[in-house]
Design an enzyme around this catalytic site. Structure first.
Site, mmCIF file in Angstrom:
data_model
loop_
_atom_site.group_PDB
_atom_site.id
_atom_site.type_symbol
_atom_site.label_atom_id
_atom_site.label_comp_id
_atom_site.label_asym_id
_atom_site.label_seq_id
_atom_site.Cartn_x
_atom_site.Cartn_y
_atom_site.Cartn_z
ATOM 1 N N ASN A 1 1.131 3.874 -3.118
ATOM 2 C CA ASN A 1 0.813 5.290 -2.941
ATOM 3 C C ASN A 1 1.930 6.177 -3.483
ATOM 4 O OD1 ASN A 1 -1.679 4.872 -1.798
ATOM 5 N ND2 ASN A 1 -1.070 5.441 0.275
ATOM 6 N N GLU B 1 0.826 -1.210 0.000
ATOM 7 C CA GLU B 1 0.000 0.000 0.000
ATOM 8 C C GLU B 1 0.860 1.260 0.000
ATOM 9 O OE1 GLU B 1 -3.180 0.147 -0.509
ATOM 10 O OE2 GLU B 1 -3.606 -1.991 -0.323
ATOM 11 N N ARG C 1 -9.656 4.026 -7.517
ATOM 12 C CA ARG C 1 -8.914 3.795 -6.275
ATOM 13 C C ARG C 1 -9.910 3.738 -5.134
ATOM 14 N NH1 ARG C 1 -4.457 1.641 -7.635
ATOM 15 N NH2 ARG C 1 -3.802 2.525 -9.583
#
Length: 153
Positions: free
Chosen positions: A60, A56, A114
């Site tokens: 990002n 994650e 997203r």
């Protein structure tokens, strides 16, 4: 921030990696983190938690930090005692409102499908998560996982 010096002062062992912000490097970061964490003899669940959180954070940095440009993603892994500290840093566009960005379901890219759950997943799978960011300068995500902190019933 000079993470390496801070970690050495605490007596930890650190690995520092830099890689370009290509999406396939997210998998590389996951595997390296899992192998490094294996020194602490974690459970399979703890390894999966670490891999998910790293995935994650790196995603990002790639998707939000650099958007359509290629930049460098920095990954620092430190073991001190039974704790693993993971720092993912980019020098991308930064986050104007970190508190808002960390809210569940918030996404700055709704057209890209997203979910806005990246920070929520990091917080769920790690013991500590802090985010520092400055617009135009980048973002640093620091996560801590204490291995063996969950005792079976």
């Amino acid at each position: 921030m000079n993470t390496d010096l801070k970690n050495k002062e605490r007596g930890g062992e650190t690995v520092h990696l830099e890689f370009e912000s290509y999406s396939h490097n997210e998998q590389f970061a996951r595997v390296v983190s899992a192998v490094f964490a294996a020194r602490l003899d974690p459970t399979v669940e703890e390894i999966e938690d670490i891999k998910t959180a790293v995935s994650e954070a790196v995603t990002n940095a790639i998707i939000h930090g650099y958007e359509k440009e290629i930049g460098m993603v920095h990954l620092d892994l430190t073991i001190a005692g039974k704790s693993l500290t993971i720092v993912v840093r980019d020098e991308g566009i930064g986050i104007a409102n970190v508190k808002q960005a960390m809210e569940p379901l918030y996404t700055s890219k709704p057209s890209k499908e997203r979910s806005g759950m990246g920070f929520s997943f990091m917080e769920a799978f790690m013991d500590e998560v802090t985010v520092e960011s400055e617009p135009g300068k980048g973002t640093e995500v620091r996560m801590v996982k204490r291995i063996g902190s969950i005792f079976p019933l």
